[in-house]
Scaffold this motif. Structure first.
Motif, mmCIF file in Angstrom:
data_model
loop_
_atom_site.group_PDB
_atom_site.id
_atom_site.type_symbol
_atom_site.label_atom_id
_atom_site.label_comp_id
_atom_site.label_asym_id
_atom_site.label_seq_id
_atom_site.Cartn_x
_atom_site.Cartn_y
_atom_site.Cartn_z
ATOM 1 N N VAL A 55 3.626 10.072 -14.997
ATOM 2 C CA VAL A 55 3.278 11.415 -15.446
ATOM 3 C C VAL A 55 4.485 12.033 -16.140
ATOM 4 C CG1 VAL A 55 1.537 11.831 -13.672
ATOM 5 C CG2 VAL A 55 3.888 12.529 -13.250
ATOM 6 N N ALA A 56 4.189 12.893 -17.096
ATOM 7 C CA ALA A 56 5.219 13.710 -17.740
ATOM 8 C C ALA A 56 5.038 15.117 -17.205
ATOM 9 C CB ALA A 56 5.049 13.686 -19.259
ATOM 10 N N GLY A 64 1.286 15.262 -19.329
ATOM 11 C CA GLY A 64 0.830 13.991 -19.867
ATOM 12 C C GLY A 64 0.862 12.917 -18.809
ATOM 13 N N TYR A 65 0.233 11.792 -19.122
ATOM 14 C CA TYR A 65 0.224 10.658 -18.211
ATOM 15 C C TYR A 65 -0.046 9.378 -18.977
ATOM 16 C CZ TYR A 65 -4.749 11.860 -18.391
ATOM 17 O OH TYR A 65 -6.013 12.183 -18.814
ATOM 18 N N GLY A 66 0.365 8.278 -18.392
ATOM 19 C CA GLY A 66 0.126 6.967 -18.976
ATOM 20 C C GLY A 66 -0.072 5.952 -17.875
ATOM 21 N N CYS A 67 -1.014 5.028 -18.068
ATOM 22 C CA CYS A 67 -1.332 4.023 -17.061
ATOM 23 C C CYS A 67 -1.376 2.646 -17.709
ATOM 24 C CB CYS A 67 -2.682 4.318 -16.425
ATOM 25 S SG CYS A 67 -2.834 5.978 -15.726
ATOM 26 N N TYR A 68 -1.044 1.638 -16.929
ATOM 27 C CA TYR A 68 -1.031 0.275 -17.453
ATOM 28 C C TYR A 68 -1.335 -0.722 -16.345
ATOM 29 C CZ TYR A 68 3.644 0.236 -15.394
ATOM 30 O OH TYR A 68 4.700 0.323 -14.515
ATOM 31 N N PHE A 69 -1.633 -1.938 -16.768
ATOM 32 C CA PHE A 69 -1.950 -3.021 -15.855
ATOM 33 C C PHE A 69 -1.285 -4.286 -16.371
ATOM 34 C CE2 PHE A 69 -4.804 -6.538 -14.577
ATOM 35 C CZ PHE A 69 -4.699 -6.408 -13.204
ATOM 36 N N THR A 70 -0.708 -5.068 -15.479
ATOM 37 C CA THR A 70 -0.098 -6.332 -15.883
ATOM 38 C C THR A 70 -0.705 -7.481 -15.099
ATOM 39 O OG1 THR A 70 1.700 -6.161 -14.266
ATOM 40 C CG2 THR A 70 2.122 -5.250 -16.445
ATOM 41 N N ALA A 81 -2.370 10.001 -22.291
ATOM 42 C CA ALA A 81 -2.887 11.301 -22.716
ATOM 43 C C ALA A 81 -1.811 12.357 -22.596
ATOM 44 C CB ALA A 81 -4.089 11.684 -21.858
ATOM 45 N N VAL A 82 -1.884 13.332 -23.481
ATOM 46 C CA VAL A 82 -0.934 14.445 -23.480
ATOM 47 C C VAL A 82 -1.712 15.739 -23.667
ATOM 48 C CG1 VAL A 82 1.058 15.488 -24.645
ATOM 49 C CG2 VAL A 82 0.910 12.991 -24.405
ATOM 50 N N GLU A 84 -2.774 19.247 -24.913
ATOM 51 C CA GLU A 84 -2.766 19.656 -26.323
ATOM 52 C C GLU A 84 -1.513 20.431 -26.726
ATOM 53 O OE1 GLU A 84 -5.674 21.593 -29.702
ATOM 54 O OE2 GLU A 84 -6.331 21.551 -27.617
ATOM 55 N N ASP A 85 -1.056 21.351 -25.890
ATOM 56 C CA ASP A 85 0.111 22.159 -26.260
ATOM 57 C C ASP A 85 1.430 21.387 -26.200
ATOM 58 O OD1 ASP A 85 -0.293 22.143 -23.440
ATOM 59 O OD2 ASP A 85 0.892 23.964 -23.203
ATOM 60 N N PHE A 86 1.403 20.129 -25.748
ATOM 61 C CA PHE A 86 2.605 19.306 -25.714
ATOM 62 C C PHE A 86 2.526 18.118 -26.663
ATOM 63 C CE2 PHE A 86 3.977 21.872 -22.311
ATOM 64 C CZ PHE A 86 5.345 21.650 -22.179
ATOM 65 N N ARG A 87 1.510 18.069 -27.489
ATOM 66 C CA ARG A 87 1.406 16.980 -28.460
ATOM 67 C C ARG A 87 2.422 17.180 -29.571
ATOM 68 N NH1 ARG A 87 -5.117 16.873 -28.303
ATOM 69 N NH2 ARG A 87 -5.232 16.110 -26.160
ATOM 70 N N ARG A 88 2.843 16.071 -30.128
ATOM 71 C CA ARG A 88 3.849 16.043 -31.199
ATOM 72 C C ARG A 88 5.213 16.545 -30.711
ATOM 73 N NH1 ARG A 88 1.645 14.065 -35.561
ATOM 74 N NH2 ARG A 88 -0.509 14.496 -36.112
ATOM 75 N N LYS A 89 5.461 16.339 -29.407
ATOM 76 C CA LYS A 89 6.746 16.737 -28.831
ATOM 77 C C LYS A 89 7.395 15.570 -28.086
ATOM 78 C CE LYS A 89 5.322 21.496 -28.713
ATOM 79 N NZ LYS A 89 4.898 22.653 -27.985
ATOM 80 N N SER A 90 7.027 14.352 -28.492
ATOM 81 C CA SER A 90 7.608 13.107 -27.985
ATOM 82 C C SER A 90 7.176 12.705 -26.581
ATOM 83 C CB SER A 90 9.137 13.142 -28.068
ATOM 84 O OG SER A 90 9.546 13.314 -29.404
ATOM 85 N N VAL A 91 6.188 13.380 -26.014
ATOM 86 C CA VAL A 91 5.744 13.039 -24.658
ATOM 87 C C VAL A 91 5.095 11.657 -24.648
ATOM 88 C CG1 VAL A 91 4.260 13.695 -22.727
ATOM 89 C CG2 VAL A 91 5.501 15.459 -23.994
ATOM 90 N N ALA A 92 4.121 11.423 -25.530
ATOM 91 C CA ALA A 92 3.448 10.118 -25.577
ATOM 92 C C ALA A 92 4.442 9.013 -25.899
ATOM 93 C CB ALA A 92 2.317 10.134 -26.602
ATOM 94 N N ASN A 93 5.356 9.293 -26.794
ATOM 95 C CA ASN A 93 6.381 8.321 -27.168
ATOM 96 C C ASN A 93 7.242 7.942 -25.957
ATOM 97 O OD1 ASN A 93 7.156 6.885 -29.501
ATOM 98 N ND2 ASN A 93 9.047 8.056 -29.579
ATOM 99 N N ALA A 94 7.650 8.929 -25.195
ATOM 100 C CA ALA A 94 8.488 8.672 -24.017
ATOM 101 C C ALA A 94 7.709 7.889 -22.959
ATOM 102 C CB ALA A 94 8.994 9.992 -23.435
#
Length: 158
Positions: A55-56, A64-70, A81-82, A84-94
């Motif tokens: 989570v961010a 924001g948050y991101g999930c993965y599986f290996t 997902a991020v 809306e008010d934090f989009r284009r602020k490098s959250v998804a990138n991080a």
């Protein structure tokens, strides 16, 4: 006098998703996606073998948050997902950077994802990060019914 070229970026931190985050994650998921995951899917992300979730957070709020599986040499980006008010602020990138580091450390050679064919913003984001489209998966999404593009990022060549 302030430097006019300076960009004011909100500070955020990234940490592992915890059970206490699940209600807010589900709330954001319902706002962001037309076909949201249930709470049980996120619970599996934080407790299941091979799963990972981040989570961010900014000023104590999830943005924001991101999930993965290996599995073996393969990794899947299952959700990112991020707010809306934090989009284009490098959250998804991080979030993606940390996921890429983690799956590479687990010995994965590539990361796969599915993205709605109509989601040009997400597709552009992934393409800029070095993902390439492999193929189209017909009728992958249910609400609304839509094809997915399966994209790949090769960890050993980047």
């Amino acid at each position: 006098m302030s430097d006019s070229t300076e960009i004011d970026k909100p500070a955020f931190t990234i940490r592992n998703m915890e059970e206490r985050d699940l209600n807010e994650i589900v709330r954001l998921e319902r706002i962001i996606f037309p076909d949201p995951w249930p709470k049980s899917a996120f619970a599996e992300q934080i407790s299941g073998e091979g799963w990972g979730a981040l989570v961010a957070e900014a000023e104590g709020e999830l943005v924001g948050y991101g999930c993965y599986f290996t599995v073996d040499i393969e990794a899947h980006l299952t959700n990112i997902a991020v707010r809306e008010d934090f989009r284009r602020k490098s959250v998804a990138n991080a979030l993606l950077n940390i996921i890429l580091e983690r799956v590479a450390a687990d010995g994965c050679q590539y990361l796969l994802l599915e993205v709605r064919q109509s989601n040009s913003i997400a597709r552009t984001f992934y393409e800029k990060r070095g993902f390439r489209t492999l193929y189209q998966r017909p009728n992958y999404y249910r609400r609304p019914v839509e094809d997915a593009l399966v994209m790949v990022y090769y960890l050993d060549s980047n």
